[in-house]
Design a protein around this motif. Sequence first.
Motif, PDB file in Angstrom:
ATOM      1  N   LEU A 262       0.822  -1.214   0.000  1.00 14.74           N
ATOM      2  CA  LEU A 262       0.000   0.000   0.000  1.00 14.74           C
ATOM      3  C   LEU A 262       0.855   1.262   0.000  1.00 14.74           C
ATOM      4  CD1 LEU A 262      -3.107  -0.556   2.281  1.00 14.74           C
ATOM      5  CD2 LEU A 262      -3.020  -0.202  -0.173  1.00 14.74           C
ATOM      6  N   GLN A 263       1.961   1.214   0.742  1.00 15.44           N
ATOM      7  CA  GLN A 263       2.853   2.369   0.787  1.00 15.44           C
ATOM      8  C   GLN A 263       3.344   2.713  -0.620  1.00 15.44           C
ATOM      9  OE1 GLN A 263       3.465   3.639   3.804  1.00 15.44           O
ATOM     10  NE2 GLN A 263       5.225   4.976   3.635  1.00 15.44           N
ATOM     11  N   GLU A 264       3.687   1.691  -1.370  1.00 15.47           N
ATOM     12  CA  GLU A 264       4.187   1.902  -2.723  1.00 15.47           C
ATOM     13  C   GLU A 264       3.076   2.380  -3.660  1.00 15.47           C
ATOM     14  OE1 GLU A 264       6.942  -0.409  -6.039  1.00 15.47           O
ATOM     15  OE2 GLU A 264       6.113  -1.519  -4.350  1.00 15.47           O
ATOM     16  N   LYS A 265       1.889   1.795  -3.520  1.00 14.88           N
ATOM     17  CA  LYS A 265       0.782   2.162  -4.398  1.00 14.88           C
ATOM     18  C   LYS A 265       0.281   3.577  -4.121  1.00 14.88           C
ATOM     19  CE  LYS A 265       0.353  -1.404  -7.009  1.00 14.88           C
ATOM     20  NZ  LYS A 265       0.590  -1.276  -8.476  1.00 14.88           N
ATOM     21  N   LEU A 266       0.225   3.953  -2.855  1.00 15.83           N
ATOM     22  CA  LEU A 266      -0.303   5.258  -2.491  1.00 15.83           C
ATOM     23  C   LEU A 266       0.690   6.384  -2.720  1.00 15.83           C
ATOM     24  CD1 LEU A 266      -2.217   4.427   0.811  1.00 15.83           C
ATOM     25  CD2 LEU A 266      -3.237   5.196  -1.328  1.00 15.83           C
ATOM     26  N   PHE A 267       1.959   6.130  -2.394  1.00 14.26           N
ATOM     27  CA  PHE A 267       2.941   7.214  -2.397  1.00 14.26           C
ATOM     28  C   PHE A 267       4.066   7.029  -3.419  1.00 14.26           C
ATOM     29  CE2 PHE A 267       1.355   6.675   2.045  1.00 14.26           C
ATOM     30  CZ  PHE A 267       0.499   7.753   2.031  1.00 14.26           C
ATOM     31  N   GLY A 268       4.042   5.910  -4.150  1.00 14.34           N
ATOM     32  CA  GLY A 268       5.017   5.713  -5.213  1.00 14.34           C
ATOM     33  C   GLY A 268       6.383   5.266  -4.746  1.00 14.34           C
ATOM     34  N   THR A 269       6.592   5.143  -3.458  1.00 18.05           N
ATOM     35  CA  THR A 269       7.891   4.722  -2.929  1.00 18.05           C
ATOM     36  C   THR A 269       7.678   4.014  -1.600  1.00 18.05           C
ATOM     37  OG1 THR A 269      10.099   5.483  -2.253  1.00 18.05           O
ATOM     38  CG2 THR A 269       8.237   6.906  -1.710  1.00 18.05           C
ATOM     39  N   VAL A 270       8.623   3.158  -1.241  1.00 17.97           N
ATOM     40  CA  VAL A 270       8.512   2.434   0.013  1.00 17.97           C
ATOM     41  C   VAL A 270       9.910   2.145   0.557  1.00 17.97           C
ATOM     42  CG1 VAL A 270       8.372   0.221  -1.215  1.00 17.97           C
ATOM     43  CG2 VAL A 270       7.590   0.381   1.145  1.00 17.97           C
ATOM     44  N   ASN A 271      10.084   2.354   1.839  1.00 14.14           N
ATOM     45  CA  ASN A 271      11.344   2.011   2.520  1.00 14.14           C
ATOM     46  C   ASN A 271      11.157   0.625   3.124  1.00 14.14           C
ATOM     47  OD1 ASN A 271      13.557   1.718   4.257  1.00 14.14           O
ATOM     48  ND2 ASN A 271      13.649   3.919   4.673  1.00 14.14           N
ATOM     49  N   ARG A 272      11.477  -0.389   2.325  1.00 18.62           N
ATOM     50  CA  ARG A 272      11.202  -1.759   2.737  1.00 18.62           C
ATOM     51  C   ARG A 272      11.963  -2.146   4.009  1.00 18.62           C
ATOM     52  NH1 ARG A 272      11.216  -6.475  -1.705  1.00 18.62           N
ATOM     53  NH2 ARG A 272       9.619  -5.027  -2.497  1.00 18.62           N
ATOM     54  N   GLU A 273      13.222  -1.719   4.094  1.00 15.01           N
ATOM     55  CA  GLU A 273      14.027  -2.069   5.273  1.00 15.01           C
ATOM     56  C   GLU A 273      13.403  -1.509   6.552  1.00 15.01           C
ATOM     57  OE1 GLU A 273      15.234  -0.815   2.479  1.00 15.01           O
ATOM     58  OE2 GLU A 273      16.170  -2.659   1.712  1.00 15.01           O
ATOM     59  N   GLU A 274      12.904  -0.273   6.471  1.00 19.53           N
ATOM     60  CA  GLU A 274      12.289   0.346   7.637  1.00 19.53           C
ATOM     61  C   GLU A 274      11.015  -0.405   8.046  1.00 19.53           C
ATOM     62  OE1 GLU A 274      10.582   4.713   9.131  1.00 19.53           O
ATOM     63  OE2 GLU A 274      11.073   4.381   7.017  1.00 19.53           O
ATOM     64  N   ILE A 275      10.211  -0.795   7.065  1.00 15.80           N
ATOM     65  CA  ILE A 275       8.979  -1.520   7.361  1.00 15.80           C
ATOM     66  C   ILE A 275       9.292  -2.874   7.995  1.00 15.80           C
ATOM     67  CG2 ILE A 275       7.026  -2.732   6.297  1.00 15.80           C
ATOM     68  CD1 ILE A 275       6.726  -0.407   4.398  1.00 15.80           C
ATOM     69  N   LEU A 276      10.249  -3.595   7.433  1.00 16.41           N
ATOM     70  CA  LEU A 276      10.613  -4.898   7.987  1.00 16.41           C
ATOM     71  C   LEU A 276      11.112  -4.762   9.425  1.00 16.41           C
ATOM     72  CD1 LEU A 276      12.423  -6.567   4.940  1.00 16.41           C
ATOM     73  CD2 LEU A 276      10.087  -6.921   5.725  1.00 16.41           C
ATOM     74  N   ASP A 277      11.864  -3.711   9.674  1.00 16.11           N
ATOM     75  CA  ASP A 277      12.384  -3.474  11.016  1.00 16.11           C
ATOM     76  C   ASP A 277      11.249  -3.126  11.990  1.00 16.11           C
ATOM     77  OD1 ASP A 277      14.680  -3.033  12.872  1.00 16.11           O
ATOM     78  OD2 ASP A 277      13.915  -0.984  12.872  1.00 16.11           O
ATOM     79  N   ASN A 278      10.310  -2.274  11.546  1.00 20.69           N
ATOM     80  CA  ASN A 278       9.189  -1.873  12.404  1.00 20.69           C
ATOM     81  C   ASN A 278       8.323  -3.063  12.814  1.00 20.69           C
ATOM     82  OD1 ASN A 278       9.922   0.817  12.376  1.00 20.69           O
ATOM     83  ND2 ASN A 278       8.528   1.367  10.713  1.00 20.69           N
TER      84      ASN A 278
END
Length: 308
Positions: A262-278
């Motif tokens: 959803l982060q990628e679809k809504l905002f066009g970019t995603v910090n995958r490492e940050e999400i995995l860590d969270n």
Amino acid sequence: MISEVMTITEPSMNNLILFPKTEQYYEEELTRFLRTEQYTDALQLLTFLLQFPNVEASKTDQWEALRHWLYTMFPETMFPGAAPPEEDEEEEKELLRQYIKEKTTDEGFTLKLLNLLREGTLEQQVSALEQLGFIDQEEVGQSVKEWLIERPRHPHIQFKALQALKHMGEHGFIEFPKNGKKVAVEIEETPLGPEEFPLRIRDMIRRVGDISEISQPDFVYFARQTWQEFLAYAYGTSIYTDLLSAEEGAVDVWASALHAILQEKLFGTVNREEILDNYGIVDSMTLQWKRAHLVLQAFVKQFTHELS
């Protein structure tokens, strides 16, 4: 209120400035609309806000992404007059039940609903099924069953058909084509609302809310609706079976995969490492995470394509 503001200000919109306090007010209104699932009002407000020329580009991009998401996930928002008034859910159901009971004295009413189910748009089919679910006539249930097994249809409308059959009191297994395969489900096991899904599956979307409530309070409303559409897509398939048998760690896996998609679809970019860590996704969970991400990616791709 929105329509009144738009009528007054629209002719000279290029000369107007959206002040910080005013912007904050509209942001709060937007949050309220999303929380109460008033998506048509949210869409109208976003359209209004996007007319102001002095808003920061990052904020404009976010509003534009949210508006696009509403169009994609909720095509009925394109038809403002089609949305029912906001009412208590149980009260709304009772009013609908009474309305249908009165209408079924006219044989043409049921026939009209069945014709809409066979030939109408997706929105008309959903509306027809919601009303047919309150008609206690054996031949109506049989007609819906025949329609469901006839050919592949959008997963959203298939799930609505199962809910309608359960409302009618139908039971037993029914087999129908879905996502390129044949699936068989027990009608009486179909969840009629989000609260009827198993706890583990509900925990997955709760986890998204826990992670996003501080930094992105609006995010969970989009995530929740997308998750419900995904469950309709997965219901009766091996994907849903996997969700049912998932271990406790799978809650974080699916929640973080949904968040990333959803982060990628809504905002066009995603910090995958940050999400995995969270979400606490460790190396041993990476393969499981990638599989969940691929499943959700395929769902979003198919869902968007079928509505376009």
